[in-house]
Motif scaffolding. Structure first.
Motif, short mmCIF file in Angstrom:
data_model
loop_
_atom_site.label_atom_id
_atom_site.label_comp_id
_atom_site.label_asym_id
_atom_site.label_seq_id
_atom_site.Cartn_x
_atom_site.Cartn_y
_atom_site.Cartn_z
N LYS A 154 35.70 45.56 40.56
CA LYS A 154 36.14 45.21 41.92
C LYS A 154 36.59 43.75 42.00
O LYS A 154 37.65 43.44 42.57
CB LYS A 154 35.01 45.49 42.90
CG LYS A 154 35.38 45.32 44.35
CD LYS A 154 34.24 45.77 45.25
CE LYS A 154 33.00 44.93 45.03
NZ LYS A 154 31.93 45.25 46.00
N LEU A 155 35.80 42.86 41.42
CA LEU A 155 36.14 41.44 41.47
C LEU A 155 37.39 41.15 40.63
O LEU A 155 38.30 40.44 41.09
CB LEU A 155 34.97 40.61 40.96
CG LEU A 155 35.20 39.09 40.94
CD1 LEU A 155 35.51 38.57 42.33
CD2 LEU A 155 33.97 38.38 40.36
N GLY A 158 40.43 42.51 42.34
CA GLY A 158 40.78 41.68 43.48
C GLY A 158 41.52 40.42 43.08
O GLY A 158 42.51 40.03 43.72
N ILE A 159 41.07 39.78 42.01
CA ILE A 159 41.70 38.53 41.56
C ILE A 159 43.14 38.77 41.09
O ILE A 159 44.07 38.08 41.50
CB ILE A 159 40.86 37.89 40.45
CG1 ILE A 159 39.52 37.41 41.00
CG2 ILE A 159 41.62 36.72 39.81
CD1 ILE A 159 38.55 36.92 39.95
N GLY A 183 43.67 43.36 47.10
CA GLY A 183 42.98 42.36 46.30
C GLY A 183 42.13 41.43 47.14
O GLY A 183 40.98 41.12 46.80
N ALA A 184 42.68 40.99 48.29
CA ALA A 184 41.92 40.11 49.18
C ALA A 184 40.68 40.83 49.71
O ALA A 184 39.60 40.24 49.79
CB ALA A 184 42.81 39.66 50.34
N ILE A 187 38.01 41.04 46.92
CA ILE A 187 37.35 39.75 46.72
C ILE A 187 36.36 39.48 47.85
O ILE A 187 35.23 39.02 47.61
CB ILE A 187 38.39 38.62 46.63
CG1 ILE A 187 39.20 38.75 45.32
CG2 ILE A 187 37.72 37.25 46.68
CD1 ILE A 187 40.32 37.74 45.20
N CYS A 188 36.75 39.79 49.09
CA CYS A 188 35.86 39.57 50.23
C CYS A 188 34.59 40.42 50.11
O CYS A 188 33.48 39.93 50.39
CB CYS A 188 36.58 39.88 51.54
SG CYS A 188 37.83 38.65 51.99
N SER A 190 33.27 41.50 47.35
CA SER A 190 32.48 40.95 46.24
C SER A 190 31.68 39.74 46.71
O SER A 190 30.49 39.60 46.38
CB SER A 190 33.39 40.56 45.07
OG SER A 190 34.07 41.69 44.55
N LEU A 191 32.33 38.86 47.47
CA LEU A 191 31.63 37.70 47.99
C LEU A 191 30.54 38.11 48.98
O LEU A 191 29.46 37.51 49.02
CB LEU A 191 32.62 36.75 48.66
CG LEU A 191 33.64 36.08 47.73
CD1 LEU A 191 34.63 35.23 48.54
CD2 LEU A 191 32.95 35.24 46.67
N CYS A 228 33.30 41.65 34.23
CA CYS A 228 34.65 41.08 34.23
C CYS A 228 35.12 40.76 32.82
O CYS A 228 36.27 41.04 32.45
CB CYS A 228 34.69 39.82 35.09
SG CYS A 228 34.68 40.11 36.87
#
Length: 332
Positions: A154-155, A158-159, A183-184, A187-188, A190-191, A228
């Motif tokens: 997922k991360l 997203g990147i 992707g955004a 990343i959200c 994941s954070l 990753c």
């Protein structure tokens, strides 16, 4: 039903008691129809491939490229073999580290070639329970390993989707904005997961009989990091076999898309589906023959060679377990 009985049913494909028979048959029929449709489409597509170009591409691969690809594949499998060590830390079982890595390697190799239910789940249940772990412990190990794999996916997705959008073929009338928005979002999330682990890490909740566990934030970061790196190594194998003709970020993006396509299609090892995605998205950069040749080499190096080694290791582990059971003292 005992955990051992349940694990045996997972391994041989039987459903647990209580499942409606008609629903099981309906799911099997739907899967067969879908599988037949996928095979028919892939067969039709294969007729348009220049197989002479494929063979020429395979034959022209430099030995050094094959060697580097093999090293990257070995590094990926070695790294994935450490995934269950996180489950070992989580559950607190006392199996030796090398034993856990061996079980994970065998399960991953079979998972790649025959699917997650039998490979990733069934082989873990079979081997871990024979090594003395309870089924409930194995379930937590499996869930933690799967979480590790998809957290990194997922991360990483997203990147690359956000920062390195793939240049689509000229005939496609779609922009890259959808992938960038996706992707955004990835990343959200994941954070957000890391944030939740910072606040509630180390706690578990029971929801409808299922345990939901959030690891400490350091463990969550470790999960994402090693996953990753693993996905990056997988893309590196294909990148090297393609002779670096395609930008690495493009190879990684298509690999991530192809992985999901294979999961959705329910085709063992994503056979054909994975190749179709690569050809559809990158054939405007390199020839179809070059792509198929590199992907066949990838399957041989990343799938088949580890499977052969895992088969030998699995037989040895079964023989050792059988010998240990035979010579174990019996209760009077």
């Amino acid at each position: 039903m005992t955990d051992r009985t349940l694990s045996a049913r997972v391994l041989d494909g039987r459903a647990p008691a209580g499942t409606r028979p008609w629903w099981r048959w309906a799911k099997r029929a739907a899967s067969l129809v879908f599988f037949a449709a996928v095979v028919a489409l892939l067969g039709q597509y294969a007729q348009h491939i220049d197989w002479d170009d494929v063979l020429e591409s395979l034959g022209s691969t430099p030995p050094m490229a094959l060697f580097v690809a093999a090293l990257l594949a070995a590094a990926s499998h070695l790294l994935y073999s450490c995934f269950d060590l996180i489950g070992k830390r989580y559950t607190g079982h006392n199996l030796p580290t090398l034993t856990v890595m061996a079980v994970t390697f065998v399960s991953y190799a079979f998972n790649l070639c025959i699917g997650s239910l039998v490979g990733g789940v069934g082989f873990r249940y079979r081997l871990y329970t024979r090594l003395g772990l309870k089924g409930s412990v194995v379930t937590r190990i499996v869930s933690m390993s799967m979480l590790t794999n998809w957290l990194g996916y997922k991360l990483m997705a997203g990147i690359v989707f956000l920062l390195h959008p793939l240049a689509l073929p000229p005939g496609w009338h779609l922009g890259n904005h959808a992938l960038q928005w996706l992707g955004a979002l990835l990343i959200c999330t994941s954070l957000a997961y890391i944030g939740a682990c910072v606040k509630w890490g180390g706690h578990s909740w029971t929801i409808r009989g299922h345990e939901v566990y959030l690891p400490p934030w350091r463990m969550a970061v470790l999960q994402m990091t090693i996953s990753c790196v693993n996905w990056s190594l997988m893309a590196g194998v294909i990148f090297v076999l393609l002779g670096q003709r395609v930008p690495y970020t493009d190879v990684l993006t298509v690999l991530l898309i192809g992985a999901i396509a294979g999961v959705v299609a329910h085709v063992p090892a994503g056979l054909g589906v994975f190749e179709f995605v690569f050809v559809a998205l990158l054939s405007h950069v390199v020839s179809e023959g070059t792509l198929i040749g590199a992907l066949l080499g990838y399957r041989a190096i990343y799938y088949l060679a580890p499977l052969a080694l895992a088969s030998v290791l699995y037989v040895a582990m079964e023989a050792h377990a059988r010998k240990h059971t035979t010579h174990a003292p019996r209760d009077s």
